[in-house]
Write a protein that holds these residues in place. Sequence first.
Motif, PDB file in Angstrom:
ATOM      1  N   ARG A 223     -57.669  89.382  14.171  1.00 23.84           N
ATOM      2  CA  ARG A 223     -56.316  88.798  14.178  1.00 23.84           C
ATOM      3  C   ARG A 223     -55.285  89.766  14.760  1.00 23.84           C
ATOM      4  O   ARG A 223     -54.378  89.365  15.479  1.00 23.84           O
ATOM      5  CB  ARG A 223     -55.924  88.339  12.790  1.00 23.84           C
ATOM      6  N   ARG A 224     -55.425  91.050  14.476  1.00 20.82           N
ATOM      7  CA  ARG A 224     -54.498  92.046  15.041  1.00 20.82           C
ATOM      8  C   ARG A 224     -54.710  92.181  16.543  1.00 20.82           C
ATOM      9  O   ARG A 224     -53.751  92.307  17.310  1.00 20.82           O
ATOM     10  CB  ARG A 224     -54.684  93.405  14.353  1.00 20.82           C
ATOM     11  N   LYS A 225     -55.954  92.137  16.989  1.00 20.37           N
ATOM     12  CA  LYS A 225     -56.241  92.188  18.423  1.00 20.37           C
ATOM     13  C   LYS A 225     -55.569  91.019  19.131  1.00 20.37           C
ATOM     14  O   LYS A 225     -54.986  91.183  20.208  1.00 20.37           O
ATOM     15  CB  LYS A 225     -57.749  92.146  18.673  1.00 20.37           C
ATOM     16  N   LEU A 226     -55.638  89.851  18.523  1.00 24.10           N
ATOM     17  CA  LEU A 226     -55.032  88.664  19.125  1.00 24.10           C
ATOM     18  C   LEU A 226     -53.512  88.790  19.178  1.00 24.10           C
ATOM     19  O   LEU A 226     -52.886  88.356  20.154  1.00 24.10           O
ATOM     20  CB  LEU A 226     -55.466  87.411  18.367  1.00 24.10           C
ATOM     21  N   GLU A 227     -52.912  89.368  18.155  1.00 28.51           N
ATOM     22  CA  GLU A 227     -51.463  89.594  18.160  1.00 28.51           C
ATOM     23  C   GLU A 227     -51.075  90.515  19.317  1.00 28.51           C
ATOM     24  O   GLU A 227     -50.075  90.273  19.999  1.00 28.51           O
ATOM     25  CB  GLU A 227     -51.010  90.204  16.833  1.00 28.51           C
TER      26      GLU A 227
ATOM     27  N   ALA B 168     -49.516  87.514  26.950  1.00 30.82           N
ATOM     28  CA  ALA B 168     -49.016  86.155  26.738  1.00 30.82           C
ATOM     29  C   ALA B 168     -50.105  85.179  26.284  1.00 30.82           C
ATOM     30  O   ALA B 168     -50.066  84.000  26.609  1.00 30.82           O
ATOM     31  CB  ALA B 168     -48.301  85.636  27.983  1.00 30.82           C
ATOM     32  N   LEU B 169     -51.068  85.680  25.516  1.00 25.62           N
ATOM     33  CA  LEU B 169     -52.050  84.783  24.912  1.00 25.62           C
ATOM     34  C   LEU B 169     -51.299  83.875  23.940  1.00 25.62           C
ATOM     35  O   LEU B 169     -50.608  84.372  23.048  1.00 25.62           O
ATOM     36  CB  LEU B 169     -53.118  85.577  24.156  1.00 25.62           C
ATOM     37  N   PRO B 170     -51.382  82.549  24.097  1.00 31.82           N
ATOM     38  CA  PRO B 170     -50.649  81.668  23.191  1.00 31.82           C
ATOM     39  C   PRO B 170     -51.083  81.864  21.737  1.00 31.82           C
ATOM     40  O   PRO B 170     -52.273  81.819  21.422  1.00 31.82           O
ATOM     41  CB  PRO B 170     -51.014  80.260  23.682  1.00 31.82           C
ATOM     42  N   SER B 171     -50.133  82.079  20.867  1.00 32.72           N
ATOM     43  CA  SER B 171     -50.453  82.289  19.453  1.00 32.72           C
ATOM     44  C   SER B 171     -51.063  81.050  18.827  1.00 32.72           C
ATOM     45  O   SER B 171     -51.758  81.147  17.815  1.00 32.72           O
ATOM     46  CB  SER B 171     -49.213  82.732  18.684  1.00 32.72           C
TER      47      SER B 171
ATOM     48  N   ALA C  29     -68.487  89.730  21.610  1.00 30.33           N
ATOM     49  CA  ALA C  29     -68.106  88.408  21.111  1.00 30.33           C
ATOM     50  C   ALA C  29     -66.662  88.079  21.480  1.00 30.33           C
ATOM     51  O   ALA C  29     -66.358  86.966  21.924  1.00 30.33           O
ATOM     52  CB  ALA C  29     -68.306  88.328  19.603  1.00 30.33           C
ATOM     53  N   LEU C  30     -65.760  89.037  21.291  1.00 31.77           N
ATOM     54  CA  LEU C  30     -64.365  88.791  21.647  1.00 31.77           C
ATOM     55  C   LEU C  30     -64.230  88.584  23.145  1.00 31.77           C
ATOM     56  O   LEU C  30     -63.536  87.666  23.595  1.00 31.77           O
ATOM     57  CB  LEU C  30     -63.479  89.953  21.184  1.00 31.77           C
TER      58      LEU C  30
ATOM     59  N   ALA D 190     -60.287  99.997  27.783  1.00 30.55           N
ATOM     60  CA  ALA D 190     -59.087  99.476  27.130  1.00 30.55           C
ATOM     61  C   ALA D 190     -59.395  99.085  25.686  1.00 30.55           C
ATOM     62  O   ALA D 190     -58.589  99.304  24.787  1.00 30.55           O
ATOM     63  CB  ALA D 190     -58.542  98.272  27.891  1.00 30.55           C
ATOM     64  N   HIS D 191     -60.565  98.514  25.478  1.00 27.50           N
ATOM     65  CA  HIS D 191     -60.940  98.129  24.120  1.00 27.50           C
ATOM     66  C   HIS D 191     -61.035  99.358  23.225  1.00 27.50           C
ATOM     67  O   HIS D 191     -60.505  99.378  22.114  1.00 27.50           O
ATOM     68  CB  HIS D 191     -62.260  97.360  24.114  1.00 27.50           C
ATOM     69  N   LEU D 192     -61.697 100.395  23.712  1.00 31.13           N
ATOM     70  CA  LEU D 192     -61.839 101.610  22.913  1.00 31.13           C
ATOM     71  C   LEU D 192     -60.493 102.286  22.653  1.00 31.13           C
ATOM     72  O   LEU D 192     -60.259 102.812  21.569  1.00 31.13           O
ATOM     73  CB  LEU D 192     -62.805 102.582  23.591  1.00 31.13           C
ATOM     74  N   ALA D 193     -59.611 102.249  23.635  1.00 34.61           N
ATOM     75  CA  ALA D 193     -58.324 102.922  23.506  1.00 34.61           C
ATOM     76  C   ALA D 193     -57.339 102.171  22.615  1.00 34.61           C
ATOM     77  O   ALA D 193     -56.552 102.784  21.904  1.00 34.61           O
ATOM     78  CB  ALA D 193     -57.705 103.123  24.882  1.00 34.61           C
ATOM     79  N   THR D 194     -57.389 100.845  22.641  1.00 28.62           N
ATOM     80  CA  THR D 194     -56.356 100.058  21.975  1.00 28.62           C
ATOM     81  C   THR D 194     -56.865  99.189  20.831  1.00 28.62           C
ATOM     82  O   THR D 194     -56.196  99.071  19.804  1.00 28.62           O
ATOM     83  CB  THR D 194     -55.658  99.139  23.001  1.00 28.62           C
ATOM     84  N   PHE D 195     -58.030  98.576  20.998  1.00 25.86           N
ATOM     85  CA  PHE D 195     -58.460  97.523  20.083  1.00 25.86           C
ATOM     86  C   PHE D 195     -59.557  97.915  19.097  1.00 25.86           C
ATOM     87  O   PHE D 195     -59.733  97.258  18.076  1.00 25.86           O
ATOM     88  CB  PHE D 195     -58.942  96.306  20.883  1.00 25.86           C
TER      89      PHE D 195
END
Length: 81
Positions: free
Chosen positions: A50-54, A61-64, A23-24, A39-44
């Motif tokens: 909301r934390r993933k987006l931060e 540089a995903l716009p907040s 979904a993300l 990368a998802h398994l290692a970091t997210f």
Amino acid sequence: MIKAILFDMDGVLIDARDWHYDALNRILALFGMPIDRDAHLATFDGLPTRRKLEILTASRALPSTLHNFFNEMKQVYTGEL
């Protein structure tokens, strides 16, 4: 009369990890920012959306200003899965 209420604490009864990842990534792909599975398994993995987006704002540089939109769409896509 209600005798019991059953709810899942995400992963206790149903492993929804792939649903959340898919979904993300569906919404991120629209903006050219998909996350590969490793990368998802290692970091997210396991973090709230909301934390993933931060993290994506800091690292890619995903716009907040898009966080609420991404979060809402991720919930819609998760529901579809």
